[in-house]
Design a protein around this motif. Structure first.
Motif, short mmCIF file in Angstrom:
data_model
loop_
_atom_site.label_atom_id
_atom_site.label_comp_id
_atom_site.label_asym_id
_atom_site.label_seq_id
_atom_site.Cartn_x
_atom_site.Cartn_y
_atom_site.Cartn_z
N HIS A 268 0.89 -1.36 0.17
CA HIS A 268 -0.05 -0.03 -0.18
C HIS A 268 0.67 1.23 -0.01
O HIS A 268 0.71 2.26 -0.82
CB HIS A 268 -0.90 -0.07 1.18
CG HIS A 268 -1.66 1.23 1.52
ND1 HIS A 268 -2.79 1.48 0.83
CD2 HIS A 268 -1.42 2.35 2.09
CE1 HIS A 268 -3.48 2.71 1.08
NE2 HIS A 268 -2.80 3.46 2.03
N PHE A 269 1.98 1.18 0.93
CA PHE A 269 2.75 2.44 0.86
C PHE A 269 3.68 2.42 -0.07
O PHE A 269 4.44 3.54 -0.57
CB PHE A 269 3.42 2.51 2.42
CG PHE A 269 2.35 3.12 3.48
CD1 PHE A 269 2.00 4.43 3.48
CD2 PHE A 269 1.76 2.28 4.14
CE1 PHE A 269 1.08 4.85 4.25
CE2 PHE A 269 0.73 2.32 5.17
CZ PHE A 269 0.28 3.79 5.20
N ALA B 164 -7.55 4.88 3.73
CA ALA B 164 -7.44 4.01 2.51
C ALA B 164 -7.17 2.63 2.53
O ALA B 164 -7.82 1.90 2.07
CB ALA B 164 -6.75 4.85 1.45
N LEU B 165 -5.86 2.35 3.51
CA LEU B 165 -5.84 0.92 3.60
C LEU B 165 -6.58 0.51 4.45
O LEU B 165 -7.03 -0.89 4.16
CB LEU B 165 -4.26 1.00 4.44
CG LEU B 165 -3.98 -0.35 4.67
CD1 LEU B 165 -3.88 -1.35 3.38
CD2 LEU B 165 -2.26 -0.40 5.28
N LEU B 166 -7.40 0.92 5.45
CA LEU B 166 -8.10 0.15 6.53
C LEU B 166 -9.45 -0.06 5.83
O LEU B 166 -10.07 -1.30 6.00
CB LEU B 166 -8.25 1.07 7.76
CG LEU B 166 -7.21 1.09 8.67
CD1 LEU B 166 -7.42 1.94 9.85
CD2 LEU B 166 -6.85 -0.22 9.21
N THR B 167 -9.89 0.68 4.96
CA THR B 167 -11.38 0.66 4.49
C THR B 167 -11.32 0.13 3.18
O THR B 167 -12.48 -0.16 2.43
CB THR B 167 -11.88 1.98 4.81
OG1 THR B 167 -11.59 2.97 3.76
CG2 THR B 167 -12.38 2.12 6.23
N PHE C 83 -7.83 -3.67 3.71
CA PHE C 83 -8.15 -4.69 4.69
C PHE C 83 -9.60 -4.79 4.78
O PHE C 83 -10.07 -5.63 5.56
CB PHE C 83 -7.61 -4.21 5.99
CG PHE C 83 -6.15 -4.11 6.18
CD1 PHE C 83 -5.44 -4.92 5.62
CD2 PHE C 83 -5.47 -3.21 6.90
CE1 PHE C 83 -4.23 -5.14 5.71
CE2 PHE C 83 -4.00 -3.19 7.01
CZ PHE C 83 -3.29 -4.20 6.60
N GLY C 84 -10.34 -3.90 4.02
CA GLY C 84 -11.83 -4.19 4.14
C GLY C 84 -12.72 -4.06 5.43
O GLY C 84 -13.64 -4.82 5.42
N LEU C 85 -12.17 -3.14 6.20
CA LEU C 85 -12.69 -2.89 7.42
C LEU C 85 -14.10 -2.17 7.16
O LEU C 85 -13.91 -1.13 6.27
CB LEU C 85 -11.89 -2.44 8.23
CG LEU C 85 -10.65 -3.25 8.89
CD1 LEU C 85 -9.87 -2.54 9.91
CD2 LEU C 85 -10.96 -4.47 9.44
#
Length: 894
Positions: free
Chosen positions: A13-14, A108-111, A119-121
């Motif tokens: 991601h980063f 953006a990464l978490l959701t 991560f699709g939270l």
């Protein structure tokens, strides 16, 4: 989602966002404030502190850092979201993006969807906190990201303001929490229940500089930083807990297999319905197995201090937890193998170190099982003494001091003490134990605080580290023309120095090697015209700046002046011989002992080297001889010594050895001797070919701690001098004994046997003489209170062993009487003494141990033993007669 995939998604991601991926540093870094790396930002401290410019092209980086925190080892397993070892994923910005960038990247990464690498939270289950007055962060969350204001909470300095605990960068935080649902606690966000709302990501906005102070909130904000930086930390284990839908971090894919293995080995069950104490023990086993394994991987070995003591505590807590769960024998091999299997996909280097990790762990387990035996014996003695002295109706309580002594001195766990006390029908004074433990922790905390410093000693070098790093010319030449770009005297910058001054000189370039990698700094001189400075040490600051510590012996020196820097050629010649010999010994060691014998440290100076390595067994004379032979064969082979500059990844692919605790840059220097014979990452100076080392004489090897050994050797002329001295010594002994040198071992063995026989005969004669004198001594006995009492001072030179012989002989002669025998003597600076009592005297309440304790007060000593005989030693012969008188008074009172 497996933990290894979570790591990969974070990194990618980063990287896609332009960050440079930085590999995890070792858990062991050269930082005076830390035993272990305890946060993801630690390897980046020089950049945040301004000591160095960040080497990342875009000014941004990302890493997944190995971390260990051990302040509250006893709390492990009680809470369900803390580990001693954890993986901290972070993204870092050095003067590039700030609050909005950090918040946007994290959200953006978490959701983000699983398909897009996120991560699709569920965003509806995410809450955030901001610092009390950080309206800027609140506005970004609310207006840019769309988090409802009722899911944004404000917290104070204790929770949402970050600093390193010492003067330096600081700033407000914004933390992201995940709502695990009503089954985990009360509604109301992180303020209401931080168990239901699990913190998963902390975004630190470094914008200020803090001053002196203690604690999280007791310090002054000095002012703003020149550049605003970002430091974030996402807990990999906590995200795994959520994405794997398990109750706690101990049940994720990395640790649950260890718990399953523990169930098989102990016969106990983990989970709902199991006793709370058992569940805690299972979690301790899982957590400590991983932490212990990772510490051993990074070069830590068990010992009684520092890092080694932490490792020892962890391994022993595993063993004792398994025992309390029902395990009967050794268990660490199964636990270590299980955790290595789960962790190897993320840390491939585990595979190459598997055998060494097992050897260190199993050696410590074997030693601790013996400790448990001795501790149990000590406990039984304490219980027996307690039962003999307590009144029948009084509850029998083992003192807190005794429980603490068992725990602290003998390594005997308190919960094992509690269990055994319960079986014996005893209670334990836990208040007293906790008080003693608390005092120990307070001392440790105060000591730790005293060791912290604000890095002020390095800040004075900051401008040179950032703008004028030293060019090292010493690989190619021993003399370089240079310009003085910095002068310090007494820790202060100056523009000129004069004769007699002790100074620090910074040059734009230098041939003098700065101490690093075990190689001592070069000696040399700086000169220009009438000016001369003798350089006694060179130290490296921030891995970029060479600081010459020198004495002005003639003339003076000005800032900006041109000088010639010159290495002491004889010193450098001896230093490169020793350093290159260290590489050869390392290679020979691995040939003889195998790949598990890994370097743990070294020191080399002209003509001498010592090499520490992780190994649990003493080397045999044959192994040591083989190591010396292989080393000197490599010298005789005259291998070319080549240096290769390459990337860290390429160096590892070549098979180059790296040192534990070193934080290597993207470009490294590989030193090759004889192709595959020796290939190591090394920044030191070396010979051009191995024959230039000269002979290498291996002096021997010794232990330097549990699981660590040390080889010492001479090289070059020092090795020749050593061999010459040994040869002269052997020839001299041969002449004295009138035998050929090859017959010397047999002749010495014969003489040793004769000497041993003669000493045995002398001992026998002395004992016989003393036994004969027993009658004379007994004639001096008197009657006191119905006891036959003998107090006698034997001649000077009588040893404690001789006293025992006489006391035993006299007691045998008065077996049928109520007799007390007390003997003392002077044996050099010592005052040995002994008490003996017949059965009839013991029946009347006499205990020899009580007698030696009383006597010991007068001669400055102490002792102990059984009722029939006890022995001790003191240092004050002037108190012997007074001690005898006190014993007679005591007998009169019986």
């Amino acid at each position: 989602m497996k933990t290894h995939e979570i790591r990969e998604r974070f990194t990618q991601h980063f990287v896609k966002a332009g960050h440079q991926a930085v590999p995890s540093a070792s858990l062991i870094l050269d930082d005076p404030n830390l035993l272990f790396v305890n946060a993801g930002m630690v390897p980046f401290k020089p950049y945040f502190l301004g000591q160095q410019n960040p080497p990342f092209p875009n000014g941004t980086a990302t890493s997944i850092q190995k971390c260990v925190r051990t302040l509250d080892i006893e709390e492990v397993g009680i809470t369900t979201r803390h580990n001693t070892f954890f993986q901290m994923a972070g993204n870092f910005s050095f003067g590039q993006y700030f609050k909005e960038g950090a918040i946007t990247h994290a959200w953006a990464l978490l959701t983000g969807s699983l398909e897009d690498g996120g991560f699709g939270l569920d965003p509806e289950r995410l809450w955030v906190t901001v610092y009390l007055d950080d309206d800027e962060a609140r506005d970004i969350w609310r207006d840019k990201i769309g988090v409802p204001e009722d899911r944004i909470q404000r917290l104070g300095m204790e929770d949402n303001y970050w600093s390193m605990g010492i003067p330096g960068p600081c700033g407000p935080c914004s933390e992201i929490y995940y709502d695990r649902g009503p089954e985990y606690g009360a509604e109301g966000g992180p303020i209401a229940d931080d168990n239901r709302y699990m913190e998963i990501w902390n975004l630190v906005f470094m914008q200020n500089e803090r001053g002196e102070g203690i604690g999280k909130g007791n310090f002054e904000i000095v002012g703003p930083l020149p550049k605003k930086n970002i430091d974030t930390g996402l807990g990999i284990e906590r995200v795994a807990c959520i994405l794997q839908d398990v109750d706690n971090v101990y049940e994720t894919d990395l640790l649950r297999p260890v718990i399953d293995e523990a169930e098989k080995l102990t016969g106990s069950t983990y989970g709902d319905g199991a006793p709370k104490e058992d569940n805690i023990r299972f979690r301790v086993i899982a957590d400590h197995s991983r932490t212990g394994m990772m510490l051993i991987l990074d070069g830590v070995t068990p010992s009684n201090e520092g890092r080694g003591y932490i490792l020892r505590r962890l391994l022993r807590r595993i063993v004792r937890s398994a025992r309390l769960l029902g395990a009967k024998g050794a268990t660490l091999e199964q636990f270590m193998n299980t955790i290595m299997d789960t962790m190897t996909p993320s840390y491939p280097e585990i595979a190459d170190n598997r055998e060494r990790i097992l050897r260190v762990a199993l050696t410590e387990e074997k030693a601790f099982l013996k400790t448990l035996e001795s501790g149990t014996k000590l406990f039984d003695e304490a219980v027996e003494e307690l039962k003999n002295t307590s009144r029948a109706k009084t509850p029998k309580v083992l003192s807190g001091d005794k429980a603490f002594e068992l725990h602290d001195t003998y390594g005997f766990p308190i919960d094992l003490t509690l269990e055994m006390a319960n079986e014996a029908g005893l209670e334990v004074d836990m208040d007293g134990f906790n008080e003693a433990m608390g005092e120990q922790r307070r001392r440790a905390k105060a000591d730790n605080q005293a060791k912290k410093h604000g890095h002020a000693d390095l800040s004075i070098y900051r401008e040179w580290v950032d703008n004028n790093p030293t060019v090292f010319t010493g690989y190619e030449e021993l003399t370089s023309d240079a310009k003085v770009i910095g002068l310090l005297r007494g820790g202060e910058k100056v523009t000129e120095v004069s004769e007699g001054d002790e100074v620090e000189v910074i040059l734009d370039q230098t041939p003098l090697y700065a101490e690093a990698g075990g190689q001592m700094a070069d000696r040399g001189r700086l000169f220009a015209g009438e000016t001369l400075l003798e350089v006694g040490d060179v130290q490296k600051i921030g891995k970029k700046l060479w600081v010459h510590k020198a004495t002005v012996t003639a003339g003076g020196l000005d800032l900006g002046q041109s000088v010639t820097a010159e290495v002491n050629e004889e010193w450098r010649h001896g230093a490169v011989q020793a350093h290159s010999a260290t590489h050869l010994i390392h290679a020979a060691l691995r040939q003889v002992l195998g790949p598990t014998a890994v370097q743990a440290g070294s020191m080399n100076r002209p003509g001498y080297l010592r090499f520490d390595f992780n190994y649990t067994e003493q080397l045999t004379p044959e192994q040591l001889q083989e190591i010396a032979t292989i080393t000197n064969q490599a010298v005789d082979a005259n291998f070319q010594v080549n240096t290769i500059k390459t990337s860290l990844e390429e160096a590892k692919a070549m098979g180059a050895m790296a040192l534990f605790g070193e934080n290597y840059g993207s470009k490294v220097r590989v030193v090759e001797m004889g192709g595959p014979f020796s290939l190591e990452l090394c920044g030191g100076t070396h010979v051009g070919a191995t024959a230039q080392i000269g002979p290498v004489s291996v002096l021997g090897e010794s232990s330097v701690g549990s699981g660590a050994r040390r080889i010492e050797a001479y090289s070059g002329l020092d090795a020749f001098r050593y061999y010459s001295k040994e040869t002269a010594l052997i020839e001299g002994v041969s002449r004295e004994l009138k035998v050929q040198t090859e017959d010397l071992p047999e002749r010495v063995a014969q003489l040793a046997e004769k000497l041993k026989a003669a000493e045995k005969e002398i001992e026998h004669l002395r004992s016989a003489q003393l036994a004969v004198k027993a009658s004379e001594f007994l004639a001096g006995a008197g009657d006191i209170n119905g006891f036959r009492v003998l107090t006698t001072r034997l001649p000077k030179g009588t040893s404690g062993k001789d006293l025992r012989t006489v006391a035993t002989e006299i007691r045998n002669r008065v077996r049928d009487e109520a007799a007390i025998i007390f003997l003392a003597a002077e044996d050099g600076p010592k005052v040995p003494f002994i008490a003996a009592a017949s059965d009839a005297a013991i029946a009347r309440g006499v205990k020899s141990g009580d007698l030696v304790k009383r006597f010991g007060e007068f001669v400055g000593g102490k002792g102990g033993g059984k009722p029939d005989m006890a022995q001790g030693s003191g240092s004050n012969a002037a108190g012997i007669e007074e001690g005898f008188a006190a014993l007679k008074s005591y007998v009169e009172s019986l």
